[in-house]
Motif scaffolding. Structure first.
Motif, short mmCIF file in Angstrom:
data_model
loop_
_atom_site.label_atom_id
_atom_site.label_comp_id
_atom_site.label_asym_id
_atom_site.label_seq_id
_atom_site.Cartn_x
_atom_site.Cartn_y
_atom_site.Cartn_z
N ARG A 10 3.94 1.68 -1.27
CA ARG A 10 4.37 1.96 -2.57
C ARG A 10 3.30 2.28 -3.54
O ARG A 10 3.60 3.34 -4.44
CB ARG A 10 4.91 0.46 -3.19
CG ARG A 10 6.45 -0.02 -2.47
CD ARG A 10 6.94 -1.24 -3.39
NE ARG A 10 6.10 -2.48 -3.61
CZ ARG A 10 6.18 -3.44 -2.75
NH1 ARG A 10 6.95 -3.56 -1.73
NH2 ARG A 10 5.36 -4.48 -2.77
N GLN A 11 2.25 1.95 -3.44
CA GLN A 11 1.05 2.38 -4.39
C GLN A 11 0.67 3.80 -4.10
O GLN A 11 0.55 4.76 -4.80
CB GLN A 11 -0.43 1.65 -4.13
CG GLN A 11 -0.17 0.25 -4.62
CD GLN A 11 -0.20 0.31 -6.26
OE1 GLN A 11 1.02 0.37 -6.87
NE2 GLN A 11 -1.27 0.40 -6.78
N ARG A 12 0.77 4.02 -2.75
CA ARG A 12 0.58 5.62 -2.57
C ARG A 12 1.79 6.51 -2.88
O ARG A 12 1.25 7.62 -3.48
CB ARG A 12 0.53 5.71 -1.00
CG ARG A 12 0.08 7.04 -0.20
CD ARG A 12 -0.35 6.94 1.22
NE ARG A 12 0.80 6.74 1.86
CZ ARG A 12 0.98 5.54 2.52
NH1 ARG A 12 0.23 4.64 2.41
NH2 ARG A 12 2.28 5.45 3.45
N ALA A 64 0.84 -1.09 -0.08
CA ALA A 64 -0.02 -0.07 -0.13
C ALA A 64 0.90 1.05 0.06
O ALA A 64 0.36 2.20 -0.76
CB ALA A 64 -0.99 -0.05 1.31
N LEU A 94 -5.00 -1.85 -3.41
CA LEU A 94 -4.46 -1.94 -4.69
C LEU A 94 -5.23 -1.42 -5.77
O LEU A 94 -4.79 -1.60 -6.78
CB LEU A 94 -3.94 -3.39 -4.77
CG LEU A 94 -2.75 -3.66 -3.82
CD1 LEU A 94 -2.28 -5.18 -4.13
CD2 LEU A 94 -1.53 -3.02 -3.89
N THR A 140 -5.15 2.83 -8.00
CA THR A 140 -4.49 3.36 -9.46
C THR A 140 -5.81 2.92 -10.40
O THR A 140 -5.60 3.49 -11.61
CB THR A 140 -3.45 2.57 -9.62
OG1 THR A 140 -3.75 1.11 -9.66
CG2 THR A 140 -2.43 2.96 -8.78
N LYS A 152 3.40 5.94 -5.51
CA LYS A 152 3.06 6.31 -6.94
C LYS A 152 2.11 7.24 -7.42
O LYS A 152 2.21 7.86 -8.09
CB LYS A 152 2.66 4.82 -7.81
CG LYS A 152 4.10 3.71 -7.60
CD LYS A 152 3.72 2.51 -8.26
CE LYS A 152 4.68 1.44 -8.40
NZ LYS A 152 4.43 0.33 -8.96
N LEU A 153 1.12 7.14 -6.39
CA LEU A 153 -0.05 7.89 -6.80
C LEU A 153 0.38 9.61 -6.55
O LEU A 153 -0.20 10.34 -7.22
CB LEU A 153 -1.38 7.47 -5.81
CG LEU A 153 -2.10 6.32 -6.18
CD1 LEU A 153 -3.07 6.15 -4.97
CD2 LEU A 153 -2.78 6.30 -7.39
#
Length: 365
Positions: free
Chosen positions: A223-225, A221, A362, A365, A227-228
């Motif tokens: 890593r996704q944050r 989470a 996840l 995105t 990227k966002l």
């Protein structure tokens, strides 16, 4: 004559000390009983509210998710409906000046079984969340209805098998009633090997599974944050679901369970018990996890709160329409109710994750 007077004064002094000590013990006992009753009421009411919601469909929660959460709610409810009443009944109605009996063995077995089942269920939910996040396409095939019910059955059946020597008086396990914690406990000084082996088979495996699964989900989470934040700017910084759910869940678990396990190991290895109030706190602290689970697993979730409000509106309108109109509980527009019903019956969510907050980790995105 002087000797007689001195003896009578000494006896009176000893009686006054004994009365003061007795009053002191009764006061402490009353405070402990009050704490246990309040905690039991909080756990019971919280889990009843949870049952009202998760017995029906909630947006973002699959069928397997509801099974696991129902299992957790049942295990948490057992703290308030079984563990606390049994131990209070034993402490209030039984005299243990002569030692334990068969009833104390049964109560100790119920205590250990409920505690262990709760830990196994928490580990099962963490495993289900891990599969939902990292293997979303295989989720339906891995966690079929049969496999889900099998995991739940293991969580409820393995603890009684591991703890089967406890309910039989005269067996290898000795049980005593602790006046400090008002609980029927194992005599750790005489059951060192069994106590340590149960800790290694129950607490440590569950803790490892929970820590590994939730840590992996939290890192994913994060890593996704990042990227966002990189591609979408500051508008997406509010989606910190992992810190809002996973961190409190793990913090509550270790805060509630670690002191109890540490005291158990200390008692088993040293042969002596911890101070009275410390023993009371560490023994009853895990039961508070049954109330905290209601907050971290359910009330943080927006879909759960919406469904609970909808159920309250329906109950109020069904039981007392006039009072509901007076309090404004039926002012919700027809469009909101219809959209809420359609949202809760959306079948797309049936193949995703355990909790809608986890489902979004996840999918942002």
């Amino acid at each position: 004559m002087f000797t007689t007077l001195n003896i009578s004064k000494s006896d009176d002094y000893n009686l006054s000390i004994a009365d003061s000590q007795r009053l002191f013990e009764l006061t402490h006992r009353s405070v402990k009983v009050s704490i246990i009753i309040v905690l039991g009421v909080m756990i019971t009411l919280g889990n009843i509210a949870v049952l009202l919601v998760i017995t029906s469909s909630v947006a973002g929660w699959s069928r397997s998710s509801r099974y696991f959460l129902l299992s957790l709610t049942a295990a948490d409810s057992a703290f308030g409906l079984l563990v606390m009443p049994l131990n209070l009944w034993v402490s209030l109605l039984k005299d243990y000046s002569e030692g334990p009996d068969a009833l104390c063995h049964v109560v100790a077995f119920c205590n250990a079984t409920v505690y262990s089942t709760c830990m196994y269920t928490l580990a099962s939910i963490s495993l289900e969340r891990y599969i939902a996040v990292f293997y979303p396409l295989q989720y339906s095939s891995l966690l079929t209805r049969r496999n889900t019910l099998l995991l739940i059955a293991l969580a409820w059946c393995v603890p009684p098998c591991l703890l089967s020597p406890i309910p039989f008086p005269g067996a290898i396990i000795e049980v005593h009633f602790s006046t400090a914690s008002l609980v029927c406990n194992l005599s750790y000084s005489t059951n060192v090997g069994y106590s340590l082996s149960m800790t290694c088979l129950i607490f440590f495996p569950c803790s490892i599974i929970m820590t590994y699964a939730n840590l992996r989900v939290w890192r994913a989470a994060k890593r996704q944050r990042l990227k966002l934040r990189k591609y979408c700017g500051a508008r997406r910084r509010r989606h910190d679901v992992a810190s809002r759910v996973l961190v409190p869940v793990m913090a509550a678990y270790y805060t509630c369970w670690t002191p109890c396990m540490a005291a158990l190991i200390y008692n088993a290895l040293s042969g002596s018990s911890v101070p009275e109030w410390i023993e009371f706190v560490v023994v009853w602290l895990p039961t508070s996890n049954g109330f905290l689970n209601c907050i971290f697993y359910f009330w943080i979730n927006r879909s759960f709160r919406r469904k609970f409000h909808l159920i309250l509106q329906r109950l109020a309108l069904a039981l007392c329409p006039k009072l509901a109109k007076t309090l404004g509980l039926c002012t919700t527009s027809r469009t909101q109710i219809v959209s809420g019903i359609l949202h809760n019956n959306n079948s797309v969510h049936e193949r995703s994750s355990s909790v809608s907050s986890t489902c979004t980790l996840l999918s942002l995105t």
